[in-house]
Scaffold this motif. Sequence first.
Motif, short mmCIF file in Angstrom:
data_model
loop_
_atom_site.label_atom_id
_atom_site.label_comp_id
_atom_site.label_asym_id
_atom_site.label_seq_id
_atom_site.Cartn_x
_atom_site.Cartn_y
_atom_site.Cartn_z
N ILE A 168 0.86 -1.18 0.00
CA ILE A 168 0.00 0.00 0.00
C ILE A 168 0.90 1.23 0.00
CG2 ILE A 168 -1.74 1.30 1.29
CD1 ILE A 168 -2.67 -1.39 2.47
N LEU A 169 0.56 2.18 -0.85
CA LEU A 169 1.33 3.42 -0.92
C LEU A 169 0.39 4.61 -0.87
CD1 LEU A 169 4.04 4.91 -1.35
CD2 LEU A 169 3.59 4.77 -3.82
N ASN A 170 0.65 5.52 0.05
CA ASN A 170 -0.01 6.82 0.09
C ASN A 170 0.93 7.79 -0.59
OD1 ASN A 170 -2.35 6.18 1.77
ND2 ASN A 170 -0.85 5.85 3.38
N SER A 171 0.43 8.50 -1.61
CA SER A 171 1.31 9.39 -2.36
C SER A 171 0.50 10.46 -3.07
CB SER A 171 2.10 8.58 -3.38
OG SER A 171 2.91 9.41 -4.17
N ASN A 172 1.12 11.61 -3.25
CA ASN A 172 0.54 12.66 -4.08
C ASN A 172 1.24 12.71 -5.43
OD1 ASN A 172 -1.34 13.58 -2.17
ND2 ASN A 172 0.24 14.76 -1.14
N THR A 173 2.03 11.69 -5.74
CA THR A 173 2.83 11.70 -6.97
C THR A 173 2.53 10.53 -7.90
OG1 THR A 173 4.65 10.50 -5.92
CG2 THR A 173 4.72 12.93 -5.81
N PHE A 174 1.33 9.95 -7.80
CA PHE A 174 0.95 8.91 -8.75
C PHE A 174 0.83 9.52 -10.15
CE2 PHE A 174 -0.88 6.75 -4.93
CZ PHE A 174 -0.14 5.59 -5.03
N TYR A 175 1.04 8.70 -11.16
CA TYR A 175 0.83 9.16 -12.53
C TYR A 175 -0.65 9.45 -12.76
CZ TYR A 175 5.66 8.04 -13.37
OH TYR A 175 7.03 8.03 -13.31
N ASN A 176 -1.53 8.72 -12.07
CA ASN A 176 -2.96 9.06 -12.04
C ASN A 176 -3.07 10.18 -11.01
OD1 ASN A 176 -5.69 9.30 -11.44
ND2 ASN A 176 -6.08 7.12 -11.67
N THR A 177 -3.13 11.41 -11.47
CA THR A 177 -2.97 12.57 -10.59
C THR A 177 -4.10 12.74 -9.57
OG1 THR A 177 -3.99 14.01 -12.24
CG2 THR A 177 -1.56 13.82 -12.25
N ARG A 178 -5.22 12.06 -9.76
CA ARG A 178 -6.31 12.16 -8.78
C ARG A 178 -6.23 11.09 -7.70
NH1 ARG A 178 -11.69 13.39 -12.06
NH2 ARG A 178 -11.17 11.45 -13.08
N ALA A 179 -5.32 10.15 -7.85
CA ALA A 179 -5.18 9.07 -6.87
C ALA A 179 -4.31 9.51 -5.70
CB ALA A 179 -4.57 7.84 -7.53
N ARG A 180 -4.64 9.00 -4.51
CA ARG A 180 -3.86 9.31 -3.32
C ARG A 180 -3.36 8.06 -2.61
NH1 ARG A 180 -3.24 12.89 -5.78
NH2 ARG A 180 -4.12 14.95 -5.64
N GLN A 181 -3.91 6.90 -2.95
CA GLN A 181 -3.45 5.65 -2.36
C GLN A 181 -3.69 4.52 -3.35
OE1 GLN A 181 -5.59 3.30 0.85
NE2 GLN A 181 -3.89 4.18 2.05
N MET A 182 -2.73 3.59 -3.40
CA MET A 182 -2.88 2.41 -4.26
C MET A 182 -2.54 1.18 -3.45
SD MET A 182 -1.16 1.40 -7.90
CE MET A 182 -2.43 1.10 -9.12
N LYS A 183 -3.23 0.09 -3.79
CA LYS A 183 -3.00 -1.21 -3.16
C LYS A 183 -2.71 -2.21 -4.27
CE LYS A 183 -5.18 -4.29 0.19
NZ LYS A 183 -6.37 -4.45 1.04
N VAL A 184 -1.64 -2.99 -4.10
CA VAL A 184 -1.27 -4.04 -5.05
C VAL A 184 -1.09 -5.33 -4.26
CG1 VAL A 184 0.42 -4.83 -6.75
CG2 VAL A 184 -0.08 -2.38 -6.54
#
Length: 147
Positions: free
Chosen positions: A101-117
Amino acid sequence: MSIALAAGITSTAQAQTTAISALTNWNVYSTHFGPNGEDAPLRYGRGDVAGSAGFGKLHIEDKHASQMASWSVMKRDIDKTLDRGTCSTTGTSGNRKTTCILNSNTFYNTRARQMKVVFAHRVDSDSRDGRPVGIITAYYSICGCFR
């Protein structure tokens, strides 16, 4: 329960498993690496069918397509999450899964703030390539990107 009835249940379950397995595309869509260099291929996989959860690209498209700008963006954000996320591994050697899980303001999807893989370490003989099942799912868990 009679032996014949039990055999019928087993045969039905086996037939369903065989049918679901036939829907699986084991080809690798893209290659990714876990936080410790683990092989985590993103296979085409399969969507969810007959009450059985799918995995891979087809599952992600079935469940999370509304979040995706494109597959090129999704693949880069998967890499970023695997590289920089907080990851934990559960399960025994034959059934291990890693969740990052990553919390970030720098995803390439600029509206995303967290991703889970989530990826599986298990090798399935049906793949015939000796590589792990790989990425089961990936999605933006905090995202203003729903359509």
